[in-house]
Design a protein around this motif. Structure first.
Motif, short mmCIF file in Angstrom:
data_model
loop_
_atom_site.label_atom_id
_atom_site.label_comp_id
_atom_site.label_asym_id
_atom_site.label_seq_id
_atom_site.Cartn_x
_atom_site.Cartn_y
_atom_site.Cartn_z
N TYR A 147 35.26 44.46 36.55
CA TYR A 147 35.77 43.09 36.49
C TYR A 147 34.70 42.16 35.95
O TYR A 147 34.97 41.30 35.10
CB TYR A 147 36.22 42.62 37.86
CG TYR A 147 36.58 41.15 37.89
CD1 TYR A 147 37.76 40.69 37.34
CD2 TYR A 147 35.69 40.21 38.44
CE1 TYR A 147 38.08 39.34 37.33
CE2 TYR A 147 36.00 38.86 38.44
CZ TYR A 147 37.19 38.43 37.88
OH TYR A 147 37.49 37.09 37.88
N ASP B 297 33.50 46.07 41.82
CA ASP B 297 33.69 44.85 41.01
C ASP B 297 33.04 44.95 39.64
O ASP B 297 33.11 44.01 38.84
CB ASP B 297 33.09 43.64 41.74
CG ASP B 297 33.91 43.22 42.95
OD1 ASP B 297 35.10 43.57 43.00
OD2 ASP B 297 33.35 42.53 43.82
N ALA C 280 39.17 46.23 41.37
CA ALA C 280 38.57 46.97 42.47
C ALA C 280 39.51 48.07 42.97
O ALA C 280 39.07 49.18 43.31
CB ALA C 280 38.21 46.02 43.61
N ARG D 268 40.34 40.35 40.18
CA ARG D 268 39.22 41.04 40.81
C ARG D 268 39.72 42.12 41.75
O ARG D 268 39.20 43.25 41.77
CB ARG D 268 38.33 40.04 41.55
CG ARG D 268 37.09 40.66 42.19
CD ARG D 268 36.29 39.63 42.96
NE ARG D 268 35.63 38.66 42.10
CZ ARG D 268 34.46 38.86 41.51
NH1 ARG D 268 33.81 40.01 41.70
NH2 ARG D 268 33.93 37.92 40.77
#
Length: 517
Positions: free
Chosen positions: A125, A122, A116, A112
């Motif tokens: 992801y 996010d 980012a 994650r």
């Protein structure tokens, strides 16, 4: 020369699939003969010294293991191990004038953060989790069927039990799912690479070759993991040969099969060796060679020519190179798959250039370091000195580009490929290369033309032909997907349905077809 005149099964070719068939059939009490034209078994799945005077045994052609079912290892009592890679991939990039990249590991929290860092949010992801969640669902349901009788498409669709996932991976071009799911060009490219390995095609190809290739690269073991074979790929095929011999199979190297005559009930196999020529008879013949080679042995019309599309490069380094992205340890970056020039746009551009008959100006490739996971392939002195291997697999390098001057085209493509890698390194790769006993850099490259010459892969195609769907089609008839027009002649190599990769699956399935008969 063979010990007998008559056999229950003669297996043409001692690559890993032929050895799997031999071991299963011999364990079932059949009289089995394997005839291999080379002076060794293993085919493309071997470990061998690549550089003069250097104590390193590299997996020279096949590198990682994903599709090998645990069932085959356990059924045959193989003492063979793989090691999981804690890093899946690293893809370097430059964003806003800074060197960065995407690192994908087994640690979801770390993933994650990496997404980012690259994209600023996010969102990608979360999309990645959803996309690969669907792929995992398919993998868990499809992989177990690969060692079962070939299902129909409807049967497999019911096994998958998810119409959206079926549409994504089996019906619509892979490009549709990628472009719908992701916004970032680099993230899109990382996903697309699994649909292009060994296959020359586009994300939007209507024949869906990219989808079939993607499936075979994400369903292995029901997880999609690509693992490192301990001792190199040759450790696997050496163990297979030992298991087949221990079960009673007779294996002869240096024996080239020159013809097969079959009437559906019996077959005669002609061969040549250093001792002369001969023939043996068999109830069944299992061919661990391409469909093209099989047609030649039977005196029949060959199928449409296959075409490989990869540059394979093996290297030995004195040390891993430093990266421009200082936030990533080179040991992490190279222990997984290191993607170079493999954004979505770069991959499609390279395909367009190669389709137009030109070497890609920015050749895409992916690299990994076997010795980080398994230093046993290196001599003790090399390990102490910090030496490492690198294996590079270049995409969109179709055989047609090497039909003229193979050596000149190979040199040009290798230079351009290394130049792309150097863009992301803090020191030239050339400064890190080890030297052999003659003072030459430890680097070797193989084009499709080289693979056709050395291994008789048609057109240098590592799958023998386009990968099939894992269900019954006009191109993959029969109960097991190994059948031919001759009832007692079976394909047990990568060209069978559900073949391709180091899997043993077609070898297993051909043996099951014989035992059922």
């Amino acid at each position: 020369m063979p010990q007998h005149r008559n056999y229950d099964a003669v297996i043409v070719g001692g690559g890993h699939n032929g050895l799997v068939s031999a071991a299963y059939l011999a364990r079932a009490g059949r009289r089995v003969l394997v005839l291999e034209r080379l002076g060794r078994t293993g085919g493309a799945a071997i470990s061998a010294p690549a550089f003069p005077g250097v104590d390193a045994r590299l997996s020279r052609y096949s590198y990682l293991v994903s599709l090998l079912p645990r069932k085959v290892v356990e059924d045959l009592g193989l003492r063979f191990q793989v090691r999981k890679r804690h890093v899946s991939s690293y893809t370097p990039a430059e964003r806003g004038g800074r060197d960065t990249g995407l690192l994908v590991t087994r640690d979801q929290g770390r993933n994650r953060e990496s997404f980012a860092r690259l994209t600023g949010s996010d969102d990608e992801y979360e999309a990645w989790q959803e996309f690969y969640g669907a792929a995992a669902h398919v993998a868990q349901r499809v992989f177990p069927t690969l060692t079962e009788p070939l299902p129909t498409a409807d049967d497999l669709r019911r096994r998958v039990g998810d119409d959206r996932a079926w549409h994504m991976f089996f019906e619509a071009p892979l490009g549709e799912a990628i472009e719908t799911s992701f916004r970032d060009d680099l993230v899109r490219g990382v996903v697309l690479t699994d649909g292009l390995i060994g296959t020359f095609t586009s994300a939007w190809a209507e024949d869906l070759r990219q989808n079939r290739t993607f499936l075979y690269h994400v369903i292995g073991g029901g997880t999609g993991d690509w693992n490192v074979p301990v001792g190199g790929m040759g450790a696997f095929t050496d163990e297979l040969a030992a298991a087949a011999r221990a079960a009673g199979a007779e294996i002869l190297t240096g024996h080239e099969v020159t013809g097969i005559a079959a009437d559906g009930a019996r077959a005669e196999v002609a061969f040549a060796s250093g001792d002369g020529t001969g023939t043996v008879e068999a109830r069944h013949v299992l061919v661990n060679a391409s469909p093209e080679a099989l047609a030649g042995l039977l005196g029949e019309t060959a199928p449409a020519p296959a075409e490989g599309a990869q540059l394979k490069v093996n290297m030995l380094l004195k040390r891993l190179p430093r990266l421009k992205d200082a936030d990533v340890d080179p040991r992490d970056a190279f222990s997984g798959t290191f993607h170079v020039s493999e954004t979505y746009e770069q991959l499609e551009a390279a395909y367009a250039e190669a389709a137009a008959g030109r070497l890609p100006s920015r050749p895409p490739s992916e690299i990994y370091c076997h010795s980080l996971s398994d230093p046993s392939i290196l001599g003790a002195d090399l390990v102490r000195q910090g030496y490492q291997t690198l294996t590079l697999f270049g995409l969109h390098a179709p055989a047609r580009l090497f039909q003229g001057d193979n050596e000149a085209a190979k040199a040009a493509l290798l230079d351009a490929t290394i130049a792309q890698l150097d863009r992301y390194l803090d020191e030239p790769l050339a400064d890190c290369l080890a030297e052999d006993e003659n003072g030459e850099p430890c680097i070797e490259a193989k084009t499709p033309a080289d693979l056709e010459r050395d291994l008789r892969l048609p057109g240098g195609n590592i799958f023998h032909r386009d990968l099939s769907w894992p269900y019954r089609t006009d191109g993959a008839p029969g109960r097991w997907g190994v059948e031919t027009a001759h009832a007692n002649v079976l394909l047990c190599g990568a060209g069978a349905a559900r073949g391709g990769g180091v899997s043993g699956i077609p070898g297993h399935n051909a043996a099951m077809a014989v035992l059922e008969a």
